[in-house]
Scaffold this motif. Structure first.
Motif, PDB file in Angstrom:
ATOM      1  N   ARG A 448      11.986 -41.163-108.898  1.00  0.00           N
ATOM      2  CA  ARG A 448      13.191 -41.469-108.121  1.00  0.00           C
ATOM      3  C   ARG A 448      14.247 -42.127-109.003  1.00  0.00           C
ATOM      4  N   GLU A 449      13.812 -43.087-109.802  1.00  0.00           N
ATOM      5  CA  GLU A 449      14.772 -43.825-110.622  1.00  0.00           C
ATOM      6  C   GLU A 449      15.398 -42.931-111.688  1.00  0.00           C
ATOM      7  N   ALA A 450      14.620 -42.015-112.252  1.00  0.00           N
ATOM      8  CA  ALA A 450      15.168 -41.112-113.269  1.00  0.00           C
ATOM      9  C   ALA A 450      16.273 -40.251-112.685  1.00  0.00           C
ATOM     10  N   SER A 451      16.113 -39.822-111.432  1.00  0.00           N
ATOM     11  CA  SER A 451      17.154 -39.027-110.781  1.00  0.00           C
ATOM     12  C   SER A 451      18.436 -39.842-110.633  1.00  0.00           C
ATOM     13  N   ALA A 452      18.290 -41.109-110.267  1.00  0.00           N
ATOM     14  CA  ALA A 452      19.463 -41.975-110.149  1.00  0.00           C
ATOM     15  C   ALA A 452      20.120 -42.199-111.505  1.00  0.00           C
ATOM     16  N   VAL A 453      19.296 -42.355-112.534  1.00  0.00           N
ATOM     17  CA  VAL A 453      19.840 -42.574-113.881  1.00  0.00           C
ATOM     18  C   VAL A 453      20.638 -41.364-114.346  1.00  0.00           C
ATOM     19  N   LEU A 454      20.150 -40.174-114.029  1.00  0.00           N
ATOM     20  CA  LEU A 454      20.884 -38.967-114.408  1.00  0.00           C
ATOM     21  C   LEU A 454      22.302 -38.987-113.838  1.00  0.00           C
ATOM     22  N   GLY A 455      22.440 -39.427-112.596  1.00  0.00           N
ATOM     23  CA  GLY A 455      23.766 -39.501-111.994  1.00  0.00           C
ATOM     24  C   GLY A 455      24.643 -40.554-112.629  1.00  0.00           C
ATOM     25  N   ILE A 456      24.075 -41.729-112.878  1.00  0.00           N
ATOM     26  CA  ILE A 456      24.853 -42.818-113.475  1.00  0.00           C
ATOM     27  C   ILE A 456      25.248 -42.481-114.909  1.00  0.00           C
ATOM     28  N   VAL A 457      24.304 -41.934-115.670  1.00  0.00           N
ATOM     29  CA  VAL A 457      24.592 -41.549-117.055  1.00  0.00           C
ATOM     30  C   VAL A 457      25.664 -40.463-117.092  1.00  0.00           C
ATOM     31  N   GLY A 458      25.569 -39.497-116.183  1.00  0.00           N
ATOM     32  CA  GLY A 458      26.575 -38.441-116.137  1.00  0.00           C
ATOM     33  C   GLY A 458      27.955 -38.979-115.827  1.00  0.00           C
ATOM     34  N   ALA A 459      28.015 -39.981-114.946  1.00  0.00           N
ATOM     35  CA  ALA A 459      29.310 -40.565-114.580  1.00  0.00           C
ATOM     36  C   ALA A 459      29.921 -41.322-115.747  1.00  0.00           C
ATOM     37  N   ILE A 460      29.117 -42.171-116.397  1.00  0.00           N
ATOM     38  CA  ILE A 460      29.642 -42.962-117.509  1.00  0.00           C
ATOM     39  C   ILE A 460      29.959 -42.075-118.707  1.00  0.00           C
ATOM     40  N   GLY A 461      29.106 -41.092-118.967  1.00  0.00           N
ATOM     41  CA  GLY A 461      29.347 -40.206-120.093  1.00  0.00           C
ATOM     42  C   GLY A 461      30.651 -39.452-119.978  1.00  0.00           C
ATOM     43  N   ALA A 462      31.042 -39.101-118.749  1.00  0.00           N
ATOM     44  CA  ALA A 462      32.282 -38.351-118.546  1.00  0.00           C
ATOM     45  C   ALA A 462      33.514 -39.156-118.902  1.00  0.00           C
ATOM     46  N   ILE A 463      33.378 -40.482-119.018  1.00  0.00           N
ATOM     47  CA  ILE A 463      34.525 -41.309-119.407  1.00  0.00           C
ATOM     48  C   ILE A 463      35.034 -40.898-120.786  1.00  0.00           C
ATOM     49  N   GLY A 464      34.143 -40.362-121.611  1.00  0.00           N
ATOM     50  CA  GLY A 464      34.582 -39.870-122.913  1.00  0.00           C
ATOM     51  C   GLY A 464      35.656 -38.811-122.786  1.00  0.00           C
ATOM     52  N   GLY A 465      35.625 -38.067-121.683  1.00  0.00           N
ATOM     53  CA  GLY A 465      36.655 -37.061-121.450  1.00  0.00           C
ATOM     54  C   GLY A 465      38.026 -37.664-121.253  1.00  0.00           C
ATOM     55  N   PHE A 466      38.073 -38.933-120.862  1.00  0.00           N
ATOM     56  CA  PHE A 466      39.343 -39.649-120.753  1.00  0.00           C
ATOM     57  C   PHE A 466      39.723 -40.312-122.071  1.00  0.00           C
ATOM     58  N   LEU A 467      38.742 -40.925-122.729  1.00  0.00           N
ATOM     59  CA  LEU A 467      39.032 -41.692-123.940  1.00  0.00           C
ATOM     60  C   LEU A 467      39.487 -40.804-125.096  1.00  0.00           C
ATOM     61  N   ILE A 468      38.919 -39.620-125.235  1.00  0.00           N
ATOM     62  CA  ILE A 468      39.262 -38.766-126.375  1.00  0.00           C
ATOM     63  C   ILE A 468      40.716 -38.292-126.323  1.00  0.00           C
ATOM     64  N   PRO A 469      41.200 -37.708-125.211  1.00  0.00           N
ATOM     65  CA  PRO A 469      42.621 -37.327-125.185  1.00  0.00           C
ATOM     66  C   PRO A 469      43.559 -38.520-125.358  1.00  0.00           C
ATOM     67  N   MET A 470      43.158 -39.694-124.816  1.00  0.00           N
ATOM     68  CA  MET A 470      44.013 -40.866-124.963  1.00  0.00           C
ATOM     69  C   MET A 470      44.076 -41.327-126.413  1.00  0.00           C
ATOM     70  N   THR A 471      42.981 -41.178-127.138  1.00  0.00           N
ATOM     71  CA  THR A 471      42.995 -41.544-128.563  1.00  0.00           C
ATOM     72  C   THR A 471      43.868 -40.585-129.352  1.00  0.00           C
ATOM     73  N   PHE A 472      43.822 -39.307-129.003  1.00  0.00           N
ATOM     74  CA  PHE A 472      44.701 -38.342-129.670  1.00  0.00           C
ATOM     75  C   PHE A 472      46.174 -38.635-129.376  1.00  0.00           C
ATOM     76  N   GLY A 473      46.474 -39.081-128.178  1.00  0.00           N
ATOM     77  CA  GLY A 473      47.855 -39.361-127.799  1.00  0.00           C
ATOM     78  C   GLY A 473      48.201 -40.828-127.920  1.00  0.00           C
ATOM     79  N   ALA A 474      47.632 -41.512-128.893  1.00  0.00           N
ATOM     80  CA  ALA A 474      47.826 -42.950-129.043  1.00  0.00           C
ATOM     81  C   ALA A 474      49.310 -43.310-129.034  1.00  0.00           C
TER      82      ALA A 474
END
Length: 518
Positions: A448-474
């Protein structure tokens, strides 16, 4: 044994169904009894139902990714449509959907147990009509303020949440022995939505594309893209409504799922997933603009540009990353997820440094004063044309290195996701000797906990999709080309840190995680 699936109204549970199966809670296409681990049940009924749900889940998730990354390629056409935005503003438009998409992944994960897989797929597909309708209306109005476009782009983030709910849904339909394949197909089908929107949008709106097979029409109609993907969203919602199912056994409490935030491995894996999936989605979003800024020249929208055509190459990165994701999971099954993840970060570091080297070889292109350009008589100065042609030669090395990064990040996506259930299994096995009640209870809880972790990890990992374009457009760097070079140097350093963390926590000789081949 019997099963209820396609009934449009509540019916009594079959007498021989599992006595512990939760009672039907709502009307609609609910399945009261579901046991994919029962071989007879799976072969007679479960496989067919699961495959049908998987097919529509992939389609809905695929469209979610397409709408999520709609602005990644649209940004390259805004100037031709009459919008005068700076490179920094364009990178913000590309980044805004990724920030929203990462934040809503958690509630989307919890929505499946709360509302049902089929019901939430209908809702999440219908929600795609909001960003597409707003997009269609405002891209036809060049006098629209920039802040309005930021808001509209942010609404596209609802497409990013579809991944979390789709993965949570399919996870319940398949037996443990088939989850890897089913989840891999589901994830790859969604990721391909990025590539296909970047491939076909230029053609749909009237730009050149398909490697030059389609010529530009002479005018850009961005609203056509919204009509196409909005229409497909309606098809996905209707398909989910008529052909998908809810599972009564797919229930959990958000409070129990959120308990995993107390574990250090949750945050370590989230950090690593920023490096893998965050890079994939961030680079996918930014790649079209990177090509245009560095390898294309067009002083005014009325003048035919020279250089590399964005539409012919922007989709390749997401395509390569999507294809290699299942391959990364397969390698992780054979050699261990941590080993493949370390190798992925090593390759990403090498590839990123190679991209940086190619960018240092670019010839500065002399600026042309747009106020002096007469579209009827303008010809590019020899110095401009020579610089652009020189940079076209560099582009092929840039593209090869960048696709190398995408391939490595796709492998890392698959291997990191494979690590999570193994990590939680190792932790559970420490609860007691084999066969003991303590270990048995811990293993059930770990699933059960691993399933929850997959969701949380997926959510936090997607933040990279915001940080990378912002770094390019500094915004603190005036020269967009210089900002891009600095960003790649930062990313290379970050991947080295991710590599060291993976080794120290999961591969260090003598550790329990290393012995378990996490």
């Amino acid at each position: 044994m019997t099963i209820e699936i396609d009934t449009p109204r509540p019916t009594a549970t079959a007498p021989d169904a599992d006595a512990t199966a939760p009672p039907r809670r709502r009307t609609g296409r609910w399945i009261d009894h579901w046991d994919p681990e029962d071989t007879a049940f799976w072969e007679s009924t479960g496989k067919r139902v699961a495959r049908r749900n998987l097919a529509w889940s992939i389609f809905a998730e695929h469209l979610g990714f397409s709408v999520w990354l709609l602005w990644s390629v649209t940004a390259t056409f805004l100037a031709s449509a009459g919008f005068a935005f700076t490179p920094q503003q364009l990178f913000w438009l590309v980044a805004a959907p990724n920030l929203v998409g990462s934040l809503i992944r958690l509630p989307y994960t919890f929505a499946v147990p709360r509302f049902g897989a089929r019901n939430w797929t209908v809702v999440s597909a219908a929600l795609l009509l909001v960003p597409t309708a707003l997009f269609a209306f405002f891209v036809q109005r060049p006098d629209t303020p920039y802040w309005v476009f930021i808001v509209i782009a942010a609404t596209a983030g609802v497409g990013g949440g579809n991944f979390a709910s789709s993965m949570a849904s399919i996870n319940f339909f398949y037996p443990a022995s088939r989850k890897g394949t089913a989840l891999g197909l589901n994830a790859a089908g969604g990721n391909l939505g990025v590539s296909l929107v970047q491939l076909f949008l230029p053609v749909i709106v009237g730009g050149a594309g398909l490697f030059g097979l389609v010529a530009a029409s002479g005018s850009i109609h961005l609203e056509r893209a919204a009509y196409v993907w909005g229409g497909l969203a309606l098809v996905a919602a209707a398909g989910a409504f008529f052909f998908m199912n809810n599972l009564a056994v797919a229930s959990s409490r958000p409070r129990e799922q959120l308990r995993v935030v107390r574990y250090r491995h949750t945050w370590i894996m989230a950090f690593l997933y920023i490096g893998t999936f965050g890079s994939f989605i961030g680079f996918s979003a930014a790649m079209p603009l990177l090509i245009k800024i560095n390898f294309f020249n067009q002083p005014t929208p009325d003048v035919v540009g020279i250089g590399i055509n964005v539409a012919s190459f922007a989709f390749l990165g997401a395509l390569v990353g999507s294809i290699t994701r299942p391959f990364g999971g397969w390698l992780a099954d054979r050699f261990g997820g941590a080993r493949v993840t370390v190798a992925s970060f090593a390759l990403m570091t090498i590839g990123t440094l190679a991209v940086l080297v190619t960018l240092t070889r670019l010839t500065p292109v002399p600026k042309v004063d747009p106020t002096t350009v007469d579209p009827a008589t303008f010809t590019y100065p020899d110095a401009v044309r020579s610089a652009v042609e020189s940079n076209e030669q560099v582009f092929w090395f840039f593209l090869a290195a960048f696709l190398f990064v995408f391939a490595a990040s796709g492998m890392g996506n698959g291997s990191t996701y494979r690590m999570i259930p193994i990590i939680w299994k190792v932790r559970a096995e420490a609860a007691g000797p084999e066969g003991s009640p303590e270990r048995g209870a811990a293993l059930v809880q770990a699933t059960r906990e691993a399933s929850a972790v997959l969701g949380i990890v997926g959510a936090i990992g997607a933040i990279g999709g915001f940080l990378i374009p912002m770094t390019f457009g500094a915004p603190w760097i005036d020269d967009p080309v210089a900002a891009v070079r600095s960003a790649f140097a930062v990313f290379a350093g970050f991947y080295v840190v991710c590599l060291l963390v993976t080794w120290a926590v999961y591969l260090r000789p003598g550790s329990a995680m290393s012995r378990a081949r996490v």
